[in-house]
Design a protein around this motif. Structure first.
Motif, short mmCIF file in Angstrom:
data_model
loop_
_atom_site.label_atom_id
_atom_site.label_comp_id
_atom_site.label_asym_id
_atom_site.label_seq_id
_atom_site.Cartn_x
_atom_site.Cartn_y
_atom_site.Cartn_z
N UNK A 1 -24.27 -27.75 14.16
CA UNK A 1 -25.38 -28.88 13.69
C UNK A 1 -25.09 -29.51 12.41
N UNK A 2 -24.20 -30.14 11.99
CA UNK A 2 -24.09 -30.41 10.25
C UNK A 2 -24.64 -32.09 10.12
N UNK B 1 -22.35 -27.93 -0.72
CA UNK B 1 -23.02 -27.98 -2.13
C UNK B 1 -23.79 -29.46 -1.50
N UNK B 2 -24.07 -30.04 -2.68
CA UNK B 2 -25.50 -31.16 -2.52
C UNK B 2 -25.63 -31.84 -1.66
N UNK B 3 -24.07 -32.60 -0.18
CA UNK B 3 -23.51 -33.33 0.24
C UNK B 3 -24.15 -32.67 1.22
N UNK B 4 -24.68 -31.41 1.53
CA UNK B 4 -24.64 -30.88 3.03
C UNK B 4 -27.10 -30.39 2.76
N UNK B 5 -26.50 -31.59 3.72
CA UNK B 5 -28.81 -30.98 3.84
C UNK B 5 -29.51 -30.65 5.06
N UNK B 6 -28.62 -30.06 5.88
CA UNK B 6 -29.16 -29.50 6.94
C UNK B 6 -27.83 -28.31 7.60
N UNK B 7 -28.23 -27.67 8.04
CA UNK B 7 -27.15 -27.17 8.68
C UNK B 7 -27.96 -26.29 10.06
N UNK B 8 -27.44 -25.75 11.05
CA UNK B 8 -28.18 -25.48 12.19
C UNK B 8 -27.66 -24.63 13.22
#
Length: 420
Positions: free
Chosen positions: A113-114, A181-188
């Motif tokens: 999940x991105x 970078x900063x455009x990524x809020x979360x990664x599961x």
């Protein structure tokens, strides 16, 4: 006797920069081994320059000259060797009895999940990281929210079979965050559940769209409508000739086709699905944009192909695969513009490598954002297809309702997929 030894696969670097790498495979033979090897090489973003295949039915010797494709990430050569070793048959007694020693367990499917900010090319950037890490995308569900955020659900398998370990999961998320970078809020990352089964099929294709996408041959009308270059027209000049006069034990296939990325995989995939065994094969460097292949083949029973109907069926299918290995069309999905890409699935259930990677790269190059993306399977009367669906964002420099613009997009995507 056990698994193949390390010297079953040898990879040699070219003598000078720019020279092809030489991959040598020396192991027990099996029907379709050449296809499995070519598929693995294609999965690593490599192009095959030339090659030789020799086998006596029990032992094979394959030499392939390969170069990295310009758009591919850096090649992990040690990992490529391990993957090639994994497709070589084991040296068990059951091999000589033509019985599989065991059935491989399918790799577990994980859900990545991105969540992040939408921007041009972000989907390709995520895909590039996954390809580099040797994570294969099985299905994907991409959604863009009205406030400019994206939620990507990638259903992936790990070619290294390490994704159950926390270190591998942490590496995956760290690589994504480093690139985005900063455009990524979360990664599961977690094991996929029932939601994966719900994405297995493409059920909403209209009969008219399915007819256009899966038609057996590419019509002259479709060529004029979808191809802005002469490349697709040249594909129609491909030929397949059957000759039973030169060998007492083998049928000779003489194939002449326009060069494209994965051309050898397309041919060997077809032969594998037909259960055809290759005893000897040779193909040379590109000559004026064309490839020439000589393949000495036999049926499963070890006999030549003498039945005219079987010859015609095989030649017809090979011509289709050389003419139309990937299907690309643009259509309307309600008020939206949808890009559809389809490729045939092997009888083993495997789809073509790197299709999603190439399509997202082409759209990123064009500056077109993807509003929604899906991957699924579709069954026609005679085969299974892998179908990629992309809803295109209208907020781009193109007028997507314009037929000329649509043709340009189709042409760009097709050329990227074909490596032109």
């Amino acid at each position: 006797m056990g698994l193949p030894s390390d010297d079953a696969v040898v990879i040699q670097k070219g003598k000078v920069p720019g020279d092809p790498y030489v991959i040598t495979v020396n192991c027990h033979d099996k029907t379709g081994l050449g296809c499995d090897i070519c598929r693995t090489i294609l999965d690593f973003g490599l192009c095959i320059c030339k090659g030789d295949i020799t086998t006596d039915g029990r032992w094979c010797y394959i030499v392939l000259w390969v170069i990295p494709h310009a758009r591919s990430p850096a090649v992990r050569w040690p990992n490529l060797k391990e993957r090639l070793l994994s497709v070589c048959p084991s040296c068990s007694v059951s091999f000589y009895l033509n019985q599989p020693s065991s059935h491989s367990t399918p790799s577990p499917v994980y859900l990545l999940k991105y969540c992040g900010l939408d921007r041009k090319g972000v989907l390709h950037d995520v895909t590039q990281v996954l390809c580099y890490l040797e994570l294969t995308i099985q299905r994907v569900k991409v959604t863009t929210t009205p406030d400019g955020r994206i939620l990507d659900l990638f259903f992936i398998t790990d070619n290294l079979e390490l994704l159950h370990k926390k270190e591998r999961q942490d590496e995956t998320c760290a690589q994504l965050q480093a690139v985005l970078g900063e455009s990524c809020f979360s990664c599961e990352l977690q094991l996929a559940g029932s939601e994966y089964d719900n994405l297995q099929s493409i059920s909403s294709l209209s009969p008219a769209v399915a007819e256009e996408l899966f038609r057996y041959v590419l019509s002259d009308k479709e060529i004029r409508a979808q191809a802005l270059s002469s490349d697709v027209t040249k594909l129609k000049k491909s030929s397949v000739i059957v000759d039973n006069s030169l060998s007492p034990a083998h049928t000779l296939l003489q194939i002449n086709c326009v060069d494209h990325k994965g051309f050898l995989y397309d041919i060997l995939r077809t032969l594998k699905d037909y259960g055809i065994q290759i005893s000897f094969g040779r193909f040379s460097l590109v000559n004026n944009g064309h490839r020439e292949l000589d393949l000495f083949i036999r049926q499963k029973d070890g006999k030549k192909i003498l039945d005219p109907e079987k010859q015609e069926s095989l030649c017809s299918r090979l011509k289709v695969e050389m003419l139309h290995p990937l299907r690309v069309i643009i259509t309307n999905r309600g008020p939206d513009t949808e890009l559809l890409v389809a490729n045939p699935v092997e009888l083993s259930g495997k789809g073509r490598p790197r299709v999603f990677y190439d399509v997202t790269h082409a759209l990123k190059t064009l500056g077109i954002c993807i509003f929604l993306a899906e991957i699924g399977r579709h069954l026609t009367a005679d085969r299974e297809w892998e179908v990629y669906r992309f809803l295109l964002d209208e907020n781009c420099r193109f007028q997507l309702s314009n037929m000329v613009v649509r043709n340009q997009i189709v042409d760009k995507v097709r050329r990227t997929l074909m490596g032109w």
